[in-house]
Design a protein around this motif. Structure first.
Motif, PDB file in Angstrom:
ATOM      1  N   GLY A  68       0.770  -1.244   0.000  1.00  0.00           N
ATOM      2  CA  GLY A  68       0.000   0.000   0.000  1.00  0.00           C
ATOM      3  C   GLY A  68       0.799   1.291   0.000  1.00  0.00           C
ATOM      4  O   GLY A  68       0.217   2.376  -0.056  1.00  0.00           O
ATOM      5  N   HIS A  69       2.133   1.207   0.060  1.00  0.00           N
ATOM      6  CA  HIS A  69       2.944   2.438   0.040  1.00  0.00           C
ATOM      7  C   HIS A  69       4.361   2.047  -0.350  1.00  0.00           C
ATOM      8  O   HIS A  69       5.113   1.519   0.460  1.00  0.00           O
ATOM      9  CB  HIS A  69       2.927   3.112   1.417  1.00  0.00           C
ATOM     10  N   MET A  70       4.721   2.289  -1.584  1.00  0.00           N
ATOM     11  CA  MET A  70       5.993   1.775  -2.100  1.00  0.00           C
ATOM     12  C   MET A  70       6.558   2.744  -3.130  1.00  0.00           C
ATOM     13  O   MET A  70       6.136   2.741  -4.284  1.00  0.00           O
ATOM     14  CB  MET A  70       5.683   0.396  -2.737  1.00  0.00           C
ATOM     15  N   HIS A  71       7.497   3.580  -2.678  1.00  0.00           N
ATOM     16  CA  HIS A  71       8.128   4.540  -3.603  1.00  0.00           C
ATOM     17  C   HIS A  71       9.021   3.766  -4.561  1.00  0.00           C
ATOM     18  O   HIS A  71      10.158   3.438  -4.238  1.00  0.00           O
ATOM     19  CB  HIS A  71       8.948   5.562  -2.812  1.00  0.00           C
ATOM     20  N   ILE A  72       8.523   3.530  -5.737  1.00  0.00           N
ATOM     21  CA  ILE A  72       9.155   2.525  -6.588  1.00  0.00           C
ATOM     22  C   ILE A  72      10.462   2.978  -7.218  1.00  0.00           C
ATOM     23  O   ILE A  72      11.414   2.216  -7.258  1.00  0.00           O
ATOM     24  CB  ILE A  72       8.144   2.013  -7.659  1.00  0.00           C
ATOM     25  N   ASP A 126       2.444   3.438  -5.727  1.00  0.00           N
ATOM     26  CA  ASP A 126       3.619   4.317  -5.776  1.00  0.00           C
ATOM     27  C   ASP A 126       3.118   5.733  -5.467  1.00  0.00           C
ATOM     28  O   ASP A 126       2.442   6.323  -6.286  1.00  0.00           O
ATOM     29  CB  ASP A 126       4.252   4.267  -7.170  1.00  0.00           C
ATOM     30  N   PRO A 127       3.454   6.258  -4.267  1.00  0.00           N
ATOM     31  CA  PRO A 127       2.846   7.536  -3.869  1.00  0.00           C
ATOM     32  C   PRO A 127       3.459   8.734  -4.578  1.00  0.00           C
ATOM     33  O   PRO A 127       3.991   9.648  -3.955  1.00  0.00           O
ATOM     34  CB  PRO A 127       3.088   7.592  -2.363  1.00  0.00           C
ATOM     35  N   GLY A 128       3.412   8.724  -5.873  1.00  0.00           N
ATOM     36  CA  GLY A 128       3.789   9.901  -6.645  1.00  0.00           C
ATOM     37  C   GLY A 128       5.269  10.073  -6.886  1.00  0.00           C
ATOM     38  O   GLY A 128       5.714  11.154  -7.269  1.00  0.00           O
ATOM     39  N   LEU A 222      -2.239  10.354   0.753  1.00  0.00           N
ATOM     40  CA  LEU A 222      -1.582  11.486   1.402  1.00  0.00           C
ATOM     41  C   LEU A 222      -0.669  10.931   2.491  1.00  0.00           C
ATOM     42  O   LEU A 222      -1.075  10.033   3.236  1.00  0.00           O
ATOM     43  CB  LEU A 222      -2.714  12.308   2.046  1.00  0.00           C
ATOM     44  N   HIS A 223       0.550  11.453   2.600  1.00  0.00           N
ATOM     45  CA  HIS A 223       1.373  11.117   3.769  1.00  0.00           C
ATOM     46  C   HIS A 223       0.744  11.801   4.986  1.00  0.00           C
ATOM     47  O   HIS A 223       0.446  12.991   4.926  1.00  0.00           O
ATOM     48  CB  HIS A 223       2.803  11.623   3.578  1.00  0.00           C
ATOM     49  N   HIS A 224       0.561  11.035   6.050  1.00  0.00           N
ATOM     50  CA  HIS A 224      -0.160  11.607   7.187  1.00  0.00           C
ATOM     51  C   HIS A 224       0.356  11.061   8.508  1.00  0.00           C
ATOM     52  O   HIS A 224       0.434   9.850   8.692  1.00  0.00           O
ATOM     53  CB  HIS A 224      -1.655  11.288   7.068  1.00  0.00           C
ATOM     54  N   ALA A 259      -1.329   7.459   4.498  1.00  0.00           N
ATOM     55  CA  ALA A 259      -0.127   6.637   4.643  1.00  0.00           C
ATOM     56  C   ALA A 259       0.572   6.927   5.963  1.00  0.00           C
ATOM     57  O   ALA A 259       0.704   8.088   6.361  1.00  0.00           O
ATOM     58  CB  ALA A 259       0.827   6.904   3.487  1.00  0.00           C
ATOM     59  N   HIS A 260       1.006   5.883   6.627  1.00  0.00           N
ATOM     60  CA  HIS A 260       1.742   5.877   7.905  1.00  0.00           C
ATOM     61  C   HIS A 260       0.798   6.010   9.113  1.00  0.00           C
ATOM     62  O   HIS A 260       0.710   5.106   9.917  1.00  0.00           O
ATOM     63  CB  HIS A 260       2.855   6.933   7.959  1.00  0.00           C
ATOM     64  N   ALA A 261       0.139   7.169   9.238  1.00  0.00           N
ATOM     65  CA  ALA A 261      -0.849   7.384  10.309  1.00  0.00           C
ATOM     66  C   ALA A 261      -0.290   7.060  11.695  1.00  0.00           C
ATOM     67  O   ALA A 261      -0.958   6.422  12.504  1.00  0.00           O
ATOM     68  CB  ALA A 261      -2.125   6.580  10.027  1.00  0.00           C
ATOM     69  N   CYS A 313       5.875  -1.179   2.187  1.00  0.00           N
ATOM     70  CA  CYS A 313       7.323  -1.311   2.435  1.00  0.00           C
ATOM     71  C   CYS A 313       8.041   0.024   2.290  1.00  0.00           C
ATOM     72  O   CYS A 313       9.221   0.115   2.587  1.00  0.00           O
ATOM     73  CB  CYS A 313       7.939  -2.329   1.481  1.00  0.00           C
ATOM     74  N   ASP A 314       7.369   1.037   1.752  1.00  0.00           N
ATOM     75  CA  ASP A 314       7.845   2.418   1.698  1.00  0.00           C
ATOM     76  C   ASP A 314       8.972   2.654   0.696  1.00  0.00           C
ATOM     77  O   ASP A 314       8.740   3.224  -0.359  1.00  0.00           O
ATOM     78  CB  ASP A 314       8.236   2.907   3.084  1.00  0.00           C
ATOM     79  N   SER A 315      10.205   2.258   1.001  1.00  0.00           N
ATOM     80  CA  SER A 315      11.271   2.523   0.034  1.00  0.00           C
ATOM     81  C   SER A 315      12.526   1.757   0.433  1.00  0.00           C
ATOM     82  O   SER A 315      12.693   1.377   1.588  1.00  0.00           O
ATOM     83  CB  SER A 315      11.557   4.027  -0.047  1.00  0.00           C
TER      84      SER A 315
HETATM   85 ZN   LIG Z   1       5.968   7.899   1.251  1.00  0.00          ZN
END
Ligand SMILES: [Zn+2]
Length: 459
Positions: A68-72, A126-128, A222-224, A259-261, A313-315
């Motif tokens: 759900g959150h993977m800066h590719i 991929d969050p942008g 949104l990163h939050h 994302a994150h929360a 997994c984020d990055s």
């Molecule tokens: Zn991120």
């Protein structure tokens, strides 16, 4: 190769994650035209033929994992350059990312996809981070993975280098992006609105992003984060806590993924639950970045309120792996320790977040996340002929507590076998590895962002 029909025959276990969470021993799965058509005991499907049959007697089958959150495109070429004593690498990571060329991003994306797919991730958000989607489209297509992408926008000063535009321009760019990309690759590609964070975006921009998502039947992410300091600042600035502020401007709802929360308080959890907002949590990032899961991790309370949660997994410079099996492990163990309570986040809850619940958190619950007739045929086949799968009594516990993505044997997306007995056919892996190493050297030389190659002397 895509085949009309595929039979996964006589699997040791099929972990369906269906409505009643059935685990079926000695089970077969029939896939026709990209969808699951039958799930039954092998004996019941013994007479059923298929274009291709995979002998699964030593395999455990799960639904494909959603990340759900993977800066590719981010950081693969400079993975691991930051020593632990350097503190948060975020500023450098954004600068390195900004310096990437189109060719560099294509190759670093490809290696990210390779790692994801070989670890059983069939879909990711991929969050942008992708700057050159036209170039990366070829990689998504070749790999056969599902991707949710968007253009990162902001309209305010931020502590890192972010793409910044006047709000109206950012909204217009996002609308054009969604129209151009959403639904491509036979629906495997989704385009969302991706404002970076509430801190870096005005209320006008955030409202515009929500409008674009609503009008196009798509989502936004949104990163939050929250926490005592963030709450104090947010109340002073907006009169609300960070999460209540998002609700006050009307951008929470069933098509929002936060994302994150981390650090959210009880009232903020109620706000997320009340609005039907979804959340993606990155357990390994929270741990590695020393975010204080004991104080700031609220996964159990969010789950108890029925909030849809995905894992991410984020990055490669945050977690630093692209393996949702390890993220499941981290989610399951970190809350036990943080709360000093072994009953927290059972292994089954971790599997749900990686599959069924995670797919719901990304708006894909009708199509993905479980093994049952009618769903898309996205499957991961784990090899039990390995030491970490011995002895095998409870496959959920072996999966979450003993295995990792390295025992992924075969991966199916949309009924197509994309990893076949550990092998893929879309890239020459050895050539890609040297290319990515070269890109990393060039990036560090060009940006001047370098660190000693370790804290121990290297000769
Ligand atoms: Zn991120």
């Amino acid at each position: 190769m895509a085949t009309e029909s595929l039979k996964i025959d006589n699997a040791r276990y099929v972990i369906t994650v269906d409505g009643s969470r059935r685990i079926v021993r000695d089970a077969s799965i029939l896939v026709e035209n990209g969808r699951i058509s039958r799930v039954a005991k092998a004996a019941e499907l013994a007479a059923t033929r298929a274009d291709r049959v995979i002998d699964a007697r030593h395999l455990v089958v799960t639904p494909g994992f959603v990340n759900g959150h993977m800066h590719i495109s981010y950081a693969h070429a400079v993975r691991g350059i930051f020593p632990d004593d350097a503190g948060s690498p975020l500023k450098h990571v954004f600068n390195l990312q900004t310096a990437m060329t189109e060719d560099e991003e294509y190759h670093t994306t490809l290696i990210g996809l390779l790692e994801l797919i070989k670890n059983g991730n069939v879909c990711f958000v991929d969050p942008g981070s992708t700057k050159y989607p036209d170039a990366c489209l070829q990689a998504y297509q070749d790999v056969g993975i599902r991707v949710i992408m968007g253009e990162c926008v902001s309209d305010r000063e931020a502590p890192f280098t972010l793409p910044r535009y006047p709000a109206e321009e950012a909204i217009a760019r996002t609308a054009a992006f969604v129209k151009k990309w959403n639904g491509r690759l036979d629906g495997r590609l989704r385009a969302w609105a991706m404002p970076f964070s509430a801190d870096s975006c005005s209320a006008d921009l955030l409202r515009g992003m929500k409008r674009v998502a609503d009008e196009n039947g798509t989502w936004l992410t949104l990163h939050h984060n929250s926490g005592p300091q963030a709450r104090k600042e947010s109340v002073a600035r907006h009169g609300f806590t960070p999460t209540e502020y998002l609700e006050s401007i009307g951008i929470l709802g069933p098509n929002m993924l936060l994302a994150h929360a981390l650090g959210i308080d009880d009232a903020e959890i109620d706000c997320i639950a009340r609005t039907g907002t979804a959340v993606t949590m990155c357990p390994s990032t929270a741990a590695k970045a020393a975010r204080g899961v004991r104080e700031n991790g609220r996964m159990p309370e969010l789950l108890a309120k029925g909030v849809r949660i995905a894992l991410g997994c984020d990055s490669p410079n945050n977690s630093n792996y692209l393996d949702l099996v390890r993220s499941m492990n981290m989610a399951a163990v970190q809350y036990k320790d943080a709360r000093e309570d072994m009953k927290q986040i059972p292994a089954e809850a971790a599997v749900e977040m990686a599959t069924r619940l995670g797919a719901q958190a990304l708006g894909l619950g009708d199509e993905l996340g479980s093994i049952e007739p009618g769903k898309k045929a996205d499957l991961v086949l784990f090899d039990t002929q390995r030491p970490e799968w011995q002895a095998l009594w409870n496959p959920i516990n072996n999966l979450v507590y003993s295995a990792d993505g390295r025992s992924v044997h075969t991966v199916v997306v949309d009924g197509r076998v994309v990893v076949d007995a550990y092998r893929q056919s879309f890239v020459d892996e050895a050539r890609l590895y040297s290319k990515v190493q070269e890109i990393g050297e060039a990036l560090q030389a060009r940006t001047g962002i370098t660190f000693p190659r370790g804290r121990w002397p290297m000769s």
